[in-house]
Design a protein around this motif. Structure first.
Motif, PDB file in Angstrom:
ATOM      1  N   CYS A 323       0.828  -1.204   0.000  1.00 33.14           N
ATOM      2  CA  CYS A 323       0.000   0.000   0.000  1.00 33.14           C
ATOM      3  C   CYS A 323       0.868   1.263   0.000  1.00 33.14           C
ATOM      4  O   CYS A 323       1.913   1.319   0.657  1.00 33.14           O
ATOM      5  CB  CYS A 323      -0.931   0.016   1.212  1.00 33.14           C
ATOM      6  SG  CYS A 323      -2.278   1.202   1.044  1.00 33.14           S
ATOM      7  N   THR A 324       0.432   2.266  -0.751  1.00 30.38           N
ATOM      8  CA  THR A 324       1.132   3.548  -0.806  1.00 30.38           C
ATOM      9  C   THR A 324       0.139   4.679  -0.529  1.00 30.38           C
ATOM     10  O   THR A 324      -1.071   4.500  -0.641  1.00 30.38           O
ATOM     11  CB  THR A 324       1.781   3.766  -2.183  1.00 30.38           C
ATOM     12  OG1 THR A 324       0.768   3.598  -3.193  1.00 30.38           O
ATOM     13  CG2 THR A 324       2.895   2.755  -2.433  1.00 30.38           C
ATOM     14  N   LYS A 343       3.412  11.244   6.029  1.00 26.24           N
ATOM     15  CA  LYS A 343       4.447  11.437   5.000  1.00 26.24           C
ATOM     16  C   LYS A 343       5.674  12.114   5.594  1.00 26.24           C
ATOM     17  O   LYS A 343       6.812  11.785   5.243  1.00 26.24           O
ATOM     18  CB  LYS A 343       3.891  12.273   3.849  1.00 26.24           C
ATOM     19  CG  LYS A 343       2.894  11.535   2.968  1.00 26.24           C
ATOM     20  CD  LYS A 343       2.430  12.437   1.838  1.00 26.24           C
ATOM     21  CE  LYS A 343       1.485  11.696   0.912  1.00 26.24           C
ATOM     22  NZ  LYS A 343       1.012  12.551  -0.209  1.00 26.24           N
ATOM     23  N   GLN A 344       5.433  13.083   6.476  1.00 24.72           N
ATOM     24  CA  GLN A 344       6.554  13.761   7.137  1.00 24.72           C
ATOM     25  C   GLN A 344       7.322  12.790   8.010  1.00 24.72           C
ATOM     26  O   GLN A 344       8.557  12.757   8.007  1.00 24.72           O
ATOM     27  CB  GLN A 344       6.002  14.931   7.971  1.00 24.72           C
ATOM     28  CG  GLN A 344       7.062  15.779   8.656  1.00 24.72           C
ATOM     29  CD  GLN A 344       7.802  16.691   7.701  1.00 24.72           C
ATOM     30  OE1 GLN A 344       7.422  16.802   6.538  1.00 24.72           O
ATOM     31  NE2 GLN A 344       8.850  17.320   8.166  1.00 24.72           N
ATOM     32  N   ILE A 345       6.594  11.971   8.765  1.00 29.33           N
ATOM     33  CA  ILE A 345       7.206  10.991   9.661  1.00 29.33           C
ATOM     34  C   ILE A 345       8.025   9.963   8.888  1.00 29.33           C
ATOM     35  O   ILE A 345       9.075   9.507   9.342  1.00 29.33           O
ATOM     36  CB  ILE A 345       6.110  10.307  10.502  1.00 29.33           C
ATOM     37  CG1 ILE A 345       5.652  11.244  11.637  1.00 29.33           C
ATOM     38  CG2 ILE A 345       6.563   8.972  11.062  1.00 29.33           C
ATOM     39  CD1 ILE A 345       4.473  10.711  12.426  1.00 29.33           C
ATOM     40  N   ALA A 346       7.538   9.621   7.698  1.00 30.97           N
ATOM     41  CA  ALA A 346       8.195   8.567   6.913  1.00 30.97           C
ATOM     42  C   ALA A 346       9.636   8.911   6.564  1.00 30.97           C
ATOM     43  O   ALA A 346      10.456   8.021   6.344  1.00 30.97           O
ATOM     44  CB  ALA A 346       7.392   8.305   5.637  1.00 30.97           C
ATOM     45  N   ILE A 369       4.011   4.208   5.167  1.00 25.89           N
ATOM     46  CA  ILE A 369       5.201   4.836   5.760  1.00 25.89           C
ATOM     47  C   ILE A 369       6.461   4.135   5.270  1.00 25.89           C
ATOM     48  O   ILE A 369       7.454   4.766   4.912  1.00 25.89           O
ATOM     49  CB  ILE A 369       5.111   4.825   7.293  1.00 25.89           C
ATOM     50  CG1 ILE A 369       4.010   5.785   7.765  1.00 25.89           C
ATOM     51  CG2 ILE A 369       6.445   5.200   7.935  1.00 25.89           C
ATOM     52  CD1 ILE A 369       3.736   5.714   9.250  1.00 25.89           C
ATOM     53  N   HIS A 370       6.416   2.809   5.261  1.00 18.15           N
ATOM     54  CA  HIS A 370       7.576   2.043   4.770  1.00 18.15           C
ATOM     55  C   HIS A 370       7.870   2.394   3.306  1.00 18.15           C
ATOM     56  O   HIS A 370       9.032   2.636   2.937  1.00 18.15           O
ATOM     57  CB  HIS A 370       7.290   0.546   4.900  1.00 18.15           C
ATOM     58  CG  HIS A 370       8.332  -0.323   4.256  1.00 18.15           C
ATOM     59  ND1 HIS A 370       9.526  -0.635   4.860  1.00 18.15           N
ATOM     60  CD2 HIS A 370       8.361  -0.931   3.030  1.00 18.15           C
ATOM     61  CE1 HIS A 370      10.245  -1.406   4.052  1.00 18.15           C
ATOM     62  NE2 HIS A 370       9.562  -1.595   2.931  1.00 18.15           N
ATOM     63  N   ASN A 371       6.829   2.446   2.482  1.00  9.05           N
ATOM     64  CA  ASN A 371       7.034   2.694   1.054  1.00  9.05           C
ATOM     65  C   ASN A 371       7.424   4.135   0.748  1.00  9.05           C
ATOM     66  O   ASN A 371       7.879   4.431  -0.351  1.00  9.05           O
ATOM     67  CB  ASN A 371       5.773   2.324   0.266  1.00  9.05           C
ATOM     68  CG  ASN A 371       5.653   0.825   0.063  1.00  9.05           C
ATOM     69  OD1 ASN A 371       6.646   0.131  -0.038  1.00  9.05           O
ATOM     70  ND2 ASN A 371       4.426   0.324   0.031  1.00  9.05           N
ATOM     71  N   ARG A 376      12.395   1.680   1.522  1.00  9.61           N
ATOM     72  CA  ARG A 376      11.255   1.156   0.775  1.00  9.61           C
ATOM     73  C   ARG A 376      11.592  -0.085  -0.046  1.00  9.61           C
ATOM     74  O   ARG A 376      10.719  -0.902  -0.334  1.00  9.61           O
ATOM     75  CB  ARG A 376      10.713   2.240  -0.156  1.00  9.61           C
ATOM     76  CG  ARG A 376      11.679   2.682  -1.229  1.00  9.61           C
ATOM     77  CD  ARG A 376      10.995   3.638  -2.217  1.00  9.61           C
ATOM     78  NE  ARG A 376      10.630   4.871  -1.569  1.00  9.61           N
ATOM     79  CZ  ARG A 376      11.325   5.986  -1.645  1.00  9.61           C
ATOM     80  NH1 ARG A 376      12.470   6.004  -2.334  1.00  9.61           N
ATOM     81  NH2 ARG A 376      10.948   7.087  -1.046  1.00  9.61           N
ATOM     82  N   GLY A 377      12.854  -0.210  -0.450  1.00 12.28           N
ATOM     83  CA  GLY A 377      13.219  -1.351  -1.285  1.00 12.28           C
ATOM     84  C   GLY A 377      13.551  -2.599  -0.501  1.00 12.28           C
ATOM     85  O   GLY A 377      13.899  -3.622  -1.090  1.00 12.28           O
ATOM     86  N   ASN A 378      13.439  -2.554   0.825  1.00 14.68           N
ATOM     87  CA  ASN A 378      13.809  -3.693   1.656  1.00 14.68           C
ATOM     88  C   ASN A 378      12.575  -4.291   2.337  1.00 14.68           C
ATOM     89  O   ASN A 378      11.446  -3.891   2.070  1.00 14.68           O
ATOM     90  CB  ASN A 378      14.855  -3.260   2.670  1.00 14.68           C
ATOM     91  CG  ASN A 378      16.119  -2.755   1.984  1.00 14.68           C
ATOM     92  OD1 ASN A 378      16.674  -3.416   1.122  1.00 14.68           O
ATOM     93  ND2 ASN A 378      16.544  -1.555   2.331  1.00 14.68           N
ATOM     94  N   ALA A 379      12.803  -5.227   3.216  1.00 17.86           N
ATOM     95  CA  ALA A 379      11.706  -6.035   3.757  1.00 17.86           C
ATOM     96  C   ALA A 379      10.775  -5.224   4.650  1.00 17.86           C
ATOM     97  O   ALA A 379      11.201  -4.360   5.417  1.00 17.86           O
ATOM     98  CB  ALA A 379      12.276  -7.210   4.546  1.00 17.86           C
ATOM     99  N   PHE A 380       9.489  -5.546   4.558  1.00 21.26           N
ATOM    100  CA  PHE A 380       8.471  -5.052   5.480  1.00 21.26           C
ATOM    101  C   PHE A 380       7.901  -6.286   6.174  1.00 21.26           C
ATOM    102  O   PHE A 380       7.179  -7.070   5.586  1.00 21.26           O
ATOM    103  CB  PHE A 380       7.378  -4.297   4.732  1.00 21.26           C
ATOM    104  CG  PHE A 380       6.256  -3.829   5.621  1.00 21.26           C
ATOM    105  CD1 PHE A 380       6.370  -2.651   6.339  1.00 21.26           C
ATOM    106  CD2 PHE A 380       5.081  -4.569   5.741  1.00 21.26           C
ATOM    107  CE1 PHE A 380       5.339  -2.210   7.158  1.00 21.26           C
ATOM    108  CE2 PHE A 380       4.050  -4.142   6.555  1.00 21.26           C
ATOM    109  CZ  PHE A 380       4.181  -2.965   7.267  1.00 21.26           C
ATOM    110  N   VAL A 381       8.275  -6.457   7.447  1.00 20.83           N
ATOM    111  CA  VAL A 381       7.882  -7.648   8.195  1.00 20.83           C
ATOM    112  C   VAL A 381       6.785  -7.254   9.185  1.00 20.83           C
ATOM    113  O   VAL A 381       7.014  -6.423  10.072  1.00 20.83           O
ATOM    114  CB  VAL A 381       9.077  -8.262   8.947  1.00 20.83           C
ATOM    115  CG1 VAL A 381       8.651  -9.514   9.702  1.00 20.83           C
ATOM    116  CG2 VAL A 381      10.208  -8.581   7.976  1.00 20.83           C
TER     117      VAL A 381
END
Length: 632
Positions: A323-324, A343-346, A369-371, A376-381
């Motif tokens: 999700c973005t 977005k600021q926090i990200a 937030i991750h994306n 963003r290019g690494n793992a989201f666990v």
């Protein structure tokens, strides 16, 4: 000392100039030379290329030099004393109060406004713009009644041909001395500016932030070595170019806010050469106006890219955030504010705490937030802390040192250089709370290990509980709460941001329609009904109802009646002290049901209290499916 070139139109002036120059401490002579007027522009350009910082010249030559170079030019002007001596000489020759024509270029002559009074003459100034005009001005002076003229070579030659008395304007040591005194003051200012520039450049080049100065049009005026290293370019590739051409990751909109509207752009993220860069843009304001801007660049982290095989493996194991922010419906003011803050926090690689009722979208925002972040290019666990027993959860999170070679990486290892999302963080045991705090601090310990491993994991946690109350009751670690609460987002339930409801309905309808290849349409009545419903289950309930609509509808157009039936099955409410079912927690349905109970099913008395007809009451009862057994 500033480098100065003295260019003179007559050879004899070199002999007068050279002995004078040593008296001026701030002048460093590059040359003192006679230069012909037709060669002056080319010579000035050559001197500028050789590092000349100031040129001293006279008359037409000075005017031509000013036109072709960007360095300062000091003009040699005839002094009042020198010109006065010529006037007196003519007066003595002609007698009386003669009318004299002063012909030449304005930039080489002194102020003559009081000459008539001082010398008892009539002085007429005839100033030329080009050398070609000089002979005609001599003719004009003669016709105007001038009895003599003063000027340069061309003027004197024409006057000689006309038989008109004349005097040549020389450059004496006094006029050269005045010019050199002015040149020294300019050189002093140049030396100060060079010192200031050197100090500023030293400061810029020894800061760890990249700094770029642009003018009002966005052209780069100055940049420090950090910027050249960051962009991997030479100064010639950047200075003088438009900043958007040099740094295309910037946008015209952001630049205009600073350079046109005077607004700062604070800490937005860009990717440059596989590095995450935090950028600030500030306008330069002087005397109430905008005169350019300063851009600062600070490297946040190098993007660590995974190879394709590892990324495919993570995708297969579900460790990819899908999700973005551009997919999140944010129509309400509250949601727009939350999205902007998220977005600021990200941008910052710091822990985040998401709080709010179950189903408010915390997991989706965690993916966004991750994306939006540098990882963003690494793992989201993602891990639900309420789904496992403490020992099992401990093993999933931190693995086992004795068996780690024979098993898959634990969550803390998989999330390296990425994000670990822990939902229901309040369910962690005290021991795991301490280990998660350690992870936030940049280290983790495998179960059974004695030496901690270095960790680079961004932790995003969410909770439906009041964590501060848990801290006060000593059920949750205060240090972990404050570490997580450094950046915090609080989610409102869907019923308090109704403008978002239909956006989320469309979001989940699209997902299920594409998944099932069944495409349906909601009528306006059904959309109005969905928007007015309170959604106690928030987005979880919205997703469930949207799935049911797509899977169960037998018609292409879904009306309100079908939706009410679905909600009756998914979330019926039973009236207190009865077995009567009221659909959807609808306030009007509850009111009608309670009045029917109060008046023992007497529809007329219920209609009278509601102020409606009995027929309208019957229609509402049918609409809500209430009290069909009441027949009187």
């Amino acid at each position: 000392m500033a480098k100065v070139a003295v260019l003179v139109p007559y050879p004899e002036m070199c002999g007068m100039a050279e002995p004078l120059l040593p008296q001026y401490a701030h002048i460093s002579p590059m040359c003192v030379e006679y230069t012909r007027t037709e060669e002056i522009e080319e010579r000035a350009k050559t001197l500028e290329q050789q590092g000349c910082e100031l040129i001293v010249a006279r008359g037409l030559q000075a005017r031509l030099v000013k036109r072709c170079v960007r360095i300062p030019v000091v003009e040699i002007c005839v002094t009042a004393q020198e010109l006065g001596m010529l006037v007196l000489d003519i007066r003595q020759e002609l007698g009386g109060a003669p009318e004299i024509g002063l012909i030449g270029f304005d930039n080489m002559l002194c102020d003559t406004s009081r000459f008539d009074e001082l010398f008892g003459i009539r002085l007429t100034r005839c100033m030329a713009d080009t050398p070609e005009e000089l002979p005609a001005l001599v003719d004009h002076a003669l016709r105007s009644g001038c009895q003599a003229v003063i000027g340069g070579d061309v003027v004197c030659e024409r006057a000689e041909a006309l038989g008109l008395p004349h005097r040549f304007i020389p450059s004496e040591p006094e006029s050269l001395g005045n010019a050199f005194a002015m040149a020294e003051r300019v050189c002093y200012a140049i030396d100060l500016e060079k010192n200031n520039t050197a100090e500023i450049n030293t400061m810029l080049n020894f800061t760890f932030s990249g700094i770029v100065q642009v003018d009002m049009d966005g052209k780069v005026l100055r940049a420090n070595r950090v910027v050249f290293q960051l962009l991997e370019c030479r100064p010639a590739d950047l200075i003088g170019k438009h900043v958007l051409a040099a740094i295309p990751q910037l946008t015209q909109e952001v630049l205009d806010k600073a350079l046109k509207e005077g607004e700062e752009a604070y800490a937005f993220l860009m990717l440059i050469r596989k590095k995450a860069i935090l950028v600030n843009i500030a306008p330069i304001l002087t005397d109430g106006g905008i005169h350019g801007g300063i851009l600062t660049f600070q490297e946040d982290a190098r993007i660590i890219e995974m190879d394709g095989e590892l990324r495919r493996e993570l995708y297969q194991r579900g460790y990819i955030a899908k999700c973005t922010f551009d997919r999140i419906p944010s129509r309400s003011r509250e949601s727009q504010q939350l999205t902007a803050l998220a977005k600021q926090i990200a941008k910052y690689n710091a822990p985040v705490l998401l709080t709010g009722e179950a189903g408010c979208g915390k997991a989706l925002i965690a993916q966004c937030i991750h994306n939006e972040s540098v990882c963003r290019g690494n793992a989201f666990v993602a891990l639900d802390c309420s789904a496992y027993q403490p020992d099992t959860l401990d093993t999933i999170l931190f693995g086992n040192y004795t068996t780690r070679k024979d098993t898959a990486a634990c969550a803390a290892e998989t999330a390296q250089d990425g994000t670990l999302y822990l939902s229901h963080i309040e369910m962690l045991s005290p021991e795991l709370q301490y280990k998660v705090l350690d992870l936030i601090h940049g280290r983790f310990l495998h179960n059974g290990a004695s030496i901690p491993s270095v960790a680079n994991v961004r932790v995003i946690a969410s909770s439906n509980a009041n964590l501060m109350a848990r801290v006060q009751q000593r059920e949750f670690r205060g240090d972990l709460y404050y570490a997580l609460g450094m950046l915090r987002l609080e989610f409102l339930p869907l019923r308090r941001r109704r403008e978002d409801i239909l956006g989320w309905v469309d979001f989940y309808m699209k997902i299920w329609q594409e998944r099932c290849k069944r495409y349906v349409t909601l009528t306006q009545g059904s959309r109005d009904f969905l928007e007015s419903y309170d959604w106690p289950g928030n987005l979880d309930q919205v997703a469930s109802i949207c799935a049911s609509i797509v899977l169960l509808t037998e018609r292409r157009n879904v009306d309100e009646g079908f939706l009410r039936q679905l909600l009756e099955q998914s979330a019926p409410t039973v009236l207190q002290d009865t077995e009567q079912v009221v659909l959807f927690k609808d306030k009007k349905a509850i009111q009608i049901s309670e009045l029917l109970q109060k008046y023992h099913g007497n529809r007329q008395r219920v209609a009278d209290e509601l102020g409606i007809s009995k027929t309208t009451l019957w229609r509402n009862m049918k609409k809500y499916g209430i009290g069909q057994d009441y027949s009187y």
